[in-house]
Design a protein around this motif. Structure first.
Motif, mmCIF file in Angstrom:
data_model
loop_
_atom_site.group_PDB
_atom_site.id
_atom_site.type_symbol
_atom_site.label_atom_id
_atom_site.label_comp_id
_atom_site.label_asym_id
_atom_site.label_seq_id
_atom_site.Cartn_x
_atom_site.Cartn_y
_atom_site.Cartn_z
ATOM 1 N N SER A 1 0.788 10.032 1.845
ATOM 2 C CA SER A 1 2.625 9.685 1.314
ATOM 3 C C SER A 1 1.756 8.962 -0.172
ATOM 4 O O SER A 1 1.157 7.591 -0.110
ATOM 5 C CB SER A 1 3.097 8.867 1.922
ATOM 6 N N TYR A 2 2.159 9.069 -1.549
ATOM 7 C CA TYR A 2 2.229 7.972 -2.222
ATOM 8 C C TYR A 2 3.122 6.979 -2.023
ATOM 9 O O TYR A 2 2.420 5.620 -2.456
ATOM 10 C CB TYR A 2 2.080 8.648 -3.580
ATOM 11 N N ARG A 3 4.100 7.054 -2.114
ATOM 12 C CA ARG A 3 4.792 5.266 -1.567
ATOM 13 C C ARG A 3 4.329 4.317 -0.615
ATOM 14 O O ARG A 3 4.255 3.666 -0.367
ATOM 15 C CB ARG A 3 6.167 6.007 -0.579
ATOM 16 N N TYR A 4 3.414 5.296 0.725
ATOM 17 C CA TYR A 4 2.396 4.203 0.849
ATOM 18 C C TYR A 4 1.683 4.199 0.998
ATOM 19 O O TYR A 4 0.507 2.701 0.562
ATOM 20 C CB TYR A 4 1.949 5.010 2.344
ATOM 21 N N SER A 5 0.267 4.382 -0.611
ATOM 22 C CA SER A 5 -0.843 4.149 -0.733
ATOM 23 C C SER A 5 -0.133 3.297 -2.231
ATOM 24 O O SER A 5 -1.138 2.517 -2.812
ATOM 25 C CB SER A 5 -1.806 5.102 -1.049
ATOM 26 N N GLY A 6 0.381 3.858 -2.804
ATOM 27 C CA GLY A 6 0.640 3.853 -3.693
ATOM 28 C C GLY A 6 -0.266 3.556 -4.470
ATOM 29 O O GLY A 6 -1.351 4.472 -4.826
ATOM 30 N N ALA A 7 -0.520 3.519 -5.592
ATOM 31 C CA ALA A 7 -1.448 3.455 -7.091
ATOM 32 C C ALA A 7 -2.070 1.576 -7.859
ATOM 33 O O ALA A 7 -1.344 0.954 -9.127
ATOM 34 C CB ALA A 7 -0.973 3.765 -8.223
ATOM 35 N N PRO A 8 -2.365 1.007 -6.515
ATOM 36 C CA PRO A 8 -3.019 0.235 -7.186
ATOM 37 C C PRO A 8 -3.546 -0.475 -8.387
ATOM 38 O O PRO A 8 -4.574 0.367 -8.561
ATOM 39 C CB PRO A 8 -3.804 -0.428 -5.615
ATOM 40 N N THR A 9 -3.080 -1.620 -9.185
ATOM 41 C CA THR A 9 -4.014 -1.594 -10.126
ATOM 42 C C THR A 9 -5.521 -3.139 -10.148
ATOM 43 O O THR A 9 -5.837 -3.175 -8.299
ATOM 44 C CB THR A 9 -3.188 -2.938 -11.134
ATOM 45 N N SER A 10 -6.168 -2.829 -11.165
ATOM 46 C CA SER A 10 -7.278 -3.638 -10.191
ATOM 47 C C SER A 10 -6.962 -5.026 -10.086
ATOM 48 O O SER A 10 -8.218 -5.769 -9.414
ATOM 49 C CB SER A 10 -8.257 -3.370 -11.749
ATOM 50 N N THR A 11 -5.914 -5.374 -10.349
ATOM 51 C CA THR A 11 -6.051 -6.987 -10.393
ATOM 52 C C THR A 11 -5.314 -7.179 -8.513
ATOM 53 O O THR A 11 -5.691 -8.170 -8.187
ATOM 54 C CB THR A 11 -4.530 -7.779 -11.068
ATOM 55 N N GLU A 12 -4.751 -5.998 -8.264
ATOM 56 C CA GLU A 12 -4.587 -6.212 -7.199
ATOM 57 C C GLU A 12 -5.348 -5.671 -5.973
ATOM 58 O O GLU A 12 -5.898 -5.741 -5.361
ATOM 59 C CB GLU A 12 -3.122 -5.305 -7.196
ATOM 60 N N CYS A 13 -5.938 -4.995 -6.683
ATOM 61 C CA CYS A 13 -7.289 -4.657 -5.636
ATOM 62 C C CYS A 13 -8.138 -5.896 -4.902
ATOM 63 O O CYS A 13 -8.638 -5.909 -4.580
ATOM 64 C CB CYS A 13 -8.480 -3.208 -6.552
ATOM 65 N N ARG A 14 -8.159 -6.681 -6.270
ATOM 66 C CA ARG A 14 -8.620 -8.209 -6.353
ATOM 67 C C ARG A 14 -8.319 -8.793 -5.155
ATOM 68 O O ARG A 14 -9.121 -9.727 -4.579
ATOM 69 C CB ARG A 14 -9.518 -8.177 -7.889
ATOM 70 N N VAL A 15 -7.194 -9.366 -5.274
ATOM 71 C CA VAL A 15 -6.155 -9.380 -5.097
ATOM 72 C C VAL A 15 -6.112 -8.691 -3.080
ATOM 73 O O VAL A 15 -6.634 -9.534 -2.370
ATOM 74 C CB VAL A 15 -4.624 -9.841 -4.857
ATOM 75 N N THR A 16 -6.050 -7.842 -2.741
ATOM 76 C CA THR A 16 -6.701 -7.325 -1.620
ATOM 77 C C THR A 16 -7.811 -7.505 -1.226
ATOM 78 O O THR A 16 -8.408 -8.090 -0.451
ATOM 79 C CB THR A 16 -6.650 -5.844 -1.904
ATOM 80 N N ASN A 17 -9.005 -7.934 -2.185
ATOM 81 C CA ASN A 17 -10.504 -7.870 -1.596
ATOM 82 C C ASN A 17 -10.868 -9.043 -1.353
ATOM 83 O O ASN A 17 -11.211 -9.419 -0.374
ATOM 84 C CB ASN A 17 -10.806 -7.401 -2.692
ATOM 85 N N ASP A 18 -9.691 -10.216 -1.960
ATOM 86 C CA ASP A 18 -9.320 -11.667 -1.944
ATOM 87 C C ASP A 18 -9.346 -11.797 0.075
ATOM 88 O O ASP A 18 -10.096 -12.878 0.892
ATOM 89 C CB ASP A 18 -9.353 -12.603 -2.178
ATOM 90 N N GLU A 19 -7.833 -11.078 -0.139
ATOM 91 C CA GLU A 19 -7.700 -11.288 1.349
ATOM 92 C C GLU A 19 -8.489 -10.760 2.491
ATOM 93 O O GLU A 19 -8.910 -11.419 3.786
ATOM 94 C CB GLU A 19 -6.873 -10.129 1.791
ATOM 95 N N HIS A 20 -9.780 -9.795 2.630
ATOM 96 C CA HIS A 20 -11.119 -9.549 3.222
ATOM 97 C C HIS A 20 -11.656 -10.607 3.058
ATOM 98 O O HIS A 20 -12.496 -10.286 4.084
ATOM 99 C CB HIS A 20 -11.397 -7.734 2.464
ATOM 100 N N ARG A 21 -12.472 -10.830 2.262
ATOM 101 C CA ARG A 21 -13.145 -11.571 2.234
ATOM 102 C C ARG A 21 -12.232 -13.058 3.850
ATOM 103 O O ARG A 21 -13.536 -13.216 4.317
ATOM 104 C CB ARG A 21 -13.465 -11.869 0.918
#
Length: 252
Positions: A196-216
């Motif tokens: 579902s697109y509503r679940y996955s969305g289309a993250p921006t590069s900035t959002e990807c960086r934030v996500t990976n900071d959380e992963h880290r």
């Protein structure tokens, strides 16, 4: 009876027609009827059309229809009684971990109620698994999680690839936890939600960086054997990531 082609665009309760030769006739009937039930076109307490009518609508044999109805009953969607027809059941009885049912419910989850619940389930299961990974992870586990984290860093401008590796990162942590049952549940619900697109969305590069900071942050806790920190970091990450991409929280 004239069979329309393509998707159903008729009034509520009108079943869609199917190609005469789908690869698996029973599965096609099951999926079509499941969608009709979940969408509310056949509400709880209503009856499905009788067997001869279903045979005519879908262009299949009685054996195929009976197989499909039996499957719907196993999924908790209907109750079939000889002489009384096939009655649609209340939602509380539906088997949501069944992939066909779950896919249909996600598809028709206009208020995002199920997706909110799904994210909550993920947090409640994955957070303890992150703690278990902090306790149980081998040197190989840690090295492979670190490699996925590095790959994610390199993919922040490639959102499609990032989302795929994101799934692999979470799954590798779950695998390191050695909690097979919780991992299986998360993989089942997540696999359908991600369609579902509503679940996955289309993250921006900035959002990807934030996500990976959380992963880290999660990874560092696992590497340092900080069970409480890993559990807290994972729960916060899953819930925060959903808040960022949840459609009602976006400007569009």
């Amino acid at each position: 009876m004239t069979r329309a082609r393509g998707k159903n665009t008729g009034p509520p309760g009108q079943l869609p027609s199917l190609p005469r030769r789908p690869a698996r006739l029973a599965l096609a009937v099951i999926e079509a009827l499941t969608d009709q039930i979940v969408s509310g076109q056949f509400p709880a307490g209503s009856q499905l059309p009788p067997e001869p009518t279903l045979c005519e609508i879908f262009g299949v044999s009685r054996i195929t229809v009976r197989e499909a109805v039996k499957s719907l009953e196993e999924k908790g969607l209907v109750l079939a009684r000889q002489g009384s027809g096939t009655t649609v059941t209340e939602q509380d009885g539906w088997t949501l971990l069944d992939p066909i049912v779950l896919a249909a419910v996600v598809r028709h989850d206009s208020q995002l109620t199920l997706l909110d619940q799904l994210v909550d389930v993920r947090a409640r299961l994955e957070a303890p698994m992150a703690a278990q990974a902090a306790r149980n992870a081998s040197a190989t586990d840690i090295a492979e999680i670190a490699a996925l984290l590095a790959l994610l860093d390199s993919q922040v401008e490639e959102q499609g690839s990032f989302l795929e590796t994101d799934v692999a990162f979470h799954d590798r942590i779950m695998r390191a936890s050695a909690n097979r049952l919780s991992r299986s549940i998360v993989r089942t619900v997540h696999a359908e939600a991600r369609k579902s697109y509503r679940y996955s969305g289309a993250p921006t590069s900035t959002e990807c960086r934030v996500t990976n900071d959380e992963h880290r942050a999660v990874f560092e806790c696992i590497r340092n054997r900080d069970e409480a920190g890993a559990e807290q970091s994972m729960a916060q990450h899953i819930l925060s990531a959903w808040e960022r991409r949840r459609p009602t929280h976006r400007s569009d």
